[in-house]
Scaffold this motif. Structure first.
Motif, PDB file in Angstrom:
ATOM      1  N   ASN A 111      28.558 -34.243  38.735  1.00 61.31           N
ATOM      2  CA  ASN A 111      27.492 -33.270  39.009  1.00 61.31           C
ATOM      3  C   ASN A 111      26.166 -33.893  38.603  1.00 61.31           C
ATOM      4  N   ASN A 112      25.566 -34.602  39.533  1.00 57.20           N
ATOM      5  CA  ASN A 112      24.348 -35.346  39.250  1.00 57.20           C
ATOM      6  C   ASN A 112      23.089 -34.666  39.790  1.00 57.20           C
ATOM      7  N   VAL A 113      23.204 -33.925  40.878  1.00 58.58           N
ATOM      8  CA  VAL A 113      22.020 -33.384  41.536  1.00 58.58           C
ATOM      9  C   VAL A 113      21.215 -32.485  40.599  1.00 58.58           C
ATOM     10  N   GLY A 114      19.903 -32.567  40.721  1.00 62.43           N
ATOM     11  CA  GLY A 114      19.034 -31.712  39.913  1.00 62.43           C
ATOM     12  C   GLY A 114      17.576 -31.999  40.224  1.00 62.43           C
ATOM     13  N   PHE A 115      16.722 -31.041  39.934  1.00 62.31           N
ATOM     14  CA  PHE A 115      15.290 -31.272  40.091  1.00 62.31           C
ATOM     15  C   PHE A 115      14.519 -30.398  39.110  1.00 62.31           C
ATOM     16  N   GLY A 116      13.228 -30.646  38.977  1.00 61.51           N
ATOM     17  CA  GLY A 116      12.403 -29.890  38.045  1.00 61.51           C
ATOM     18  C   GLY A 116      11.115 -29.411  38.676  1.00 61.51           C
ATOM     19  N   THR A 117      10.471 -28.495  37.986  1.00 58.14           N
ATOM     20  CA  THR A 117       9.123 -28.070  38.362  1.00 58.14           C
ATOM     21  C   THR A 117       8.225 -28.246  37.143  1.00 58.14           C
ATOM     22  N   TYR A 118       6.949 -28.413  37.401  1.00 54.42           N
ATOM     23  CA  TYR A 118       6.014 -28.712  36.317  1.00 54.42           C
ATOM     24  C   TYR A 118       4.845 -27.735  36.360  1.00 54.42           C
ATOM     25  N   GLY A 119       4.461 -27.237  35.198  1.00 55.25           N
ATOM     26  CA  GLY A 119       3.324 -26.334  35.097  1.00 55.25           C
ATOM     27  C   GLY A 119       3.619 -25.144  34.205  1.00 55.25           C
ATOM     28  N   LEU A 120       2.621 -24.332  33.964  1.00 50.99           N
ATOM     29  CA  LEU A 120       2.800 -23.124  33.169  1.00 50.99           C
ATOM     30  C   LEU A 120       3.722 -22.162  33.911  1.00 50.99           C
ATOM     31  N   PHE A 121       4.693 -21.608  33.208  1.00 59.48           N
ATOM     32  CA  PHE A 121       5.663 -20.716  33.835  1.00 59.48           C
ATOM     33  C   PHE A 121       4.972 -19.559  34.553  1.00 59.48           C
ATOM     34  N   ASN A 122       3.885 -19.092  34.012  1.00 62.68           N
ATOM     35  CA  ASN A 122       3.158 -17.978  34.611  1.00 62.68           C
ATOM     36  C   ASN A 122       2.547 -18.335  35.959  1.00 62.68           C
ATOM     37  N   THR A 137       7.906 -33.588  40.789  1.00 63.46           N
ATOM     38  CA  THR A 137       7.592 -32.481  39.891  1.00 63.46           C
ATOM     39  C   THR A 137       6.098 -32.355  39.641  1.00 63.46           C
ATOM     40  N   GLY A 138       5.317 -33.403  39.945  1.00 63.54           N
ATOM     41  CA  GLY A 138       3.882 -33.349  39.716  1.00 63.54           C
ATOM     42  C   GLY A 138       3.484 -33.773  38.312  1.00 63.54           C
ATOM     43  N   MET A 139       4.402 -34.435  37.582  1.00 66.60           N
ATOM     44  CA  MET A 139       4.097 -34.809  36.202  1.00 66.60           C
ATOM     45  C   MET A 139       3.902 -36.316  36.038  1.00 66.60           C
ATOM     46  N   ALA A 140       3.643 -37.005  37.127  1.00 63.04           N
ATOM     47  CA  ALA A 140       3.501 -38.465  37.064  1.00 63.04           C
ATOM     48  C   ALA A 140       2.329 -38.885  36.178  1.00 63.04           C
ATOM     49  N   ASP A 141       1.319 -37.989  36.018  1.00 63.16           N
ATOM     50  CA  ASP A 141       0.147 -38.323  35.209  1.00 63.16           C
ATOM     51  C   ASP A 141       0.237 -37.802  33.786  1.00 63.16           C
ATOM     52  N   GLY A 165      10.949 -27.074  26.281  1.00 63.28           N
ATOM     53  CA  GLY A 165      10.010 -27.922  26.998  1.00 63.28           C
ATOM     54  C   GLY A 165       8.871 -27.170  27.652  1.00 63.28           C
ATOM     55  N   PRO A 166       7.823 -26.850  26.902  1.00 62.13           N
ATOM     56  CA  PRO A 166       6.649 -26.223  27.521  1.00 62.13           C
ATOM     57  C   PRO A 166       6.143 -27.048  28.700  1.00 62.13           C
ATOM     58  N   LEU A 167       5.734 -26.380  29.739  1.00 63.47           N
ATOM     59  CA  LEU A 167       5.264 -26.925  31.015  1.00 63.47           C
ATOM     60  C   LEU A 167       6.416 -27.331  31.934  1.00 63.47           C
ATOM     61  N   MET A 168       7.630 -27.320  31.391  1.00 59.34           N
ATOM     62  CA  MET A 168       8.831 -27.461  32.222  1.00 59.34           C
ATOM     63  C   MET A 168       9.914 -26.555  31.617  1.00 59.34           C
ATOM     64  N   ALA A 169       9.514 -25.331  31.315  1.00 55.87           N
ATOM     65  CA  ALA A 169      10.350 -24.428  30.522  1.00 55.87           C
ATOM     66  C   ALA A 169      11.717 -24.185  31.148  1.00 55.87           C
TER      67      ALA A 169
END
Length: 267
Positions: A94-105, A201-205, A154-158
């Motif tokens: 079970n390898n598949v997965g992805f993330g999102t980046y930013g404030l949860f709100n 995810t937009g967290m490259a920076d 993990g704040p910003l990727m809660a």
């Protein structure tokens, strides 16, 4: 399933998220070690390219299944298709997965619901479906890919961090339940790894990515594979990642959370 001559003696590994990154590298290692493969990903074109590449290099059977694993029906569809073709899965990855980046709100609810489905529900569903036959035959292996994110909030990727904490906890508990059955469960918790994950995810920076000497996907996959074959429960690639995973146990949780927040920020 394209079959070269006499594949009956070979075991079969099913790998999700197999079109790139750690999933692709794991598929290559399994193929090199003479496993037949079932590769699952939503990228049909890339899967077809991999199938062509592997069947030129390795004497294995290889089946590709193009599925969007954010759809709740996908695990059952995969399981049914393999049953109909009498393909027995000896190793589930079970390898598949992805993330999102930013404030949860401010992040997309739809993206996060899909993430929960892929990272957490799909993994659980596939494990439930394939585990029964493994226990019945008295052998099998499951590799769940979590993350070093599993060890702290993990704040910003809660939501992403929370899904990986679930994978770690679930895998450890399952490994304990399966003692003596011949089936082992390994959870791999890599740190930041060279892949397209961070761009998506937009967290490259972020400070974490800019300052981090990332491991390459091939090295991570090789470490995970060795741990799986040895029957280890938890595999953490990289000495620094091992140390950090242990350190967070001795630091107050609110301090750990603040440190992770600063590491995740873009400025």
């Amino acid at each position: 399933m394209n079959k070269p001559h006499d594949q009956s003696y070979k075991k079969t590994a099913l790998i999700t998220g197999a079109a790139s990154g750690i999933g692709y590298e794991l598929a290559r290692i399994f193929a090199h070690d003479n496993y037949n493969l079932v590769l699952v990903d939503r990228n049909q074109l890339k899967l077809t390219e991999i199938a062509t590449e592997f069947q030129e290099k390795f004497n294995i059977s290889l089946k590709i299944i193009s599925k969007d694993l954010s759809r709740s029906t996908s695990p059952e569809e995969i399981f049914t298709e393999l049953q109909q073709e009498s393909i027995n899965v000896d190793v589930l990855v079970n390898n598949v997965g992805f993330g999102t980046y930013g404030l949860f709100n401010e992040t997309s609810l739809n993206d996060e619901l899909e993430m929960l489905q892929v990272n957490l529900v799909c993994l659980t569903h596939l494990t439930k479906l394939f585990l029964k036959s493994m226990v019945k035959q008295g052998e099998g292996k499951i590799l769940n890919v979590a993350s070093s994110a599993a060890f702290q909030p993990g704040p910003l990727m809660a939501v992403y961090f929370a899904t990986k904490a679930y994978v770690l906890s679930f895998s450890e508990a399952l490994a304990n339940e399966l003692e003596g059955t011949g089936v082992s469960v390994t959870v791999m918790c890599p740190g930041t790894t060279e892949s397209a994950f961070h761009e998506r995810t937009g967290m490259a920076d972020s400070k974490l990515i800019k300052k981090k000497n990332m491991m390459d996907a091939q090295t991570v996959a090789e470490i995970g594979y060795r741990g799986l074959m040895k029957g280890k429960t938890i595999v953490i690639p990289g000495l620094e990642n091992k140390i950090l995973a242990k350190m967070v146990r001795f630091i107050p949780r609110n301090i750990v959370t603040k440190i992770v927040r600063k590491m995740q920020e873009n400025n």
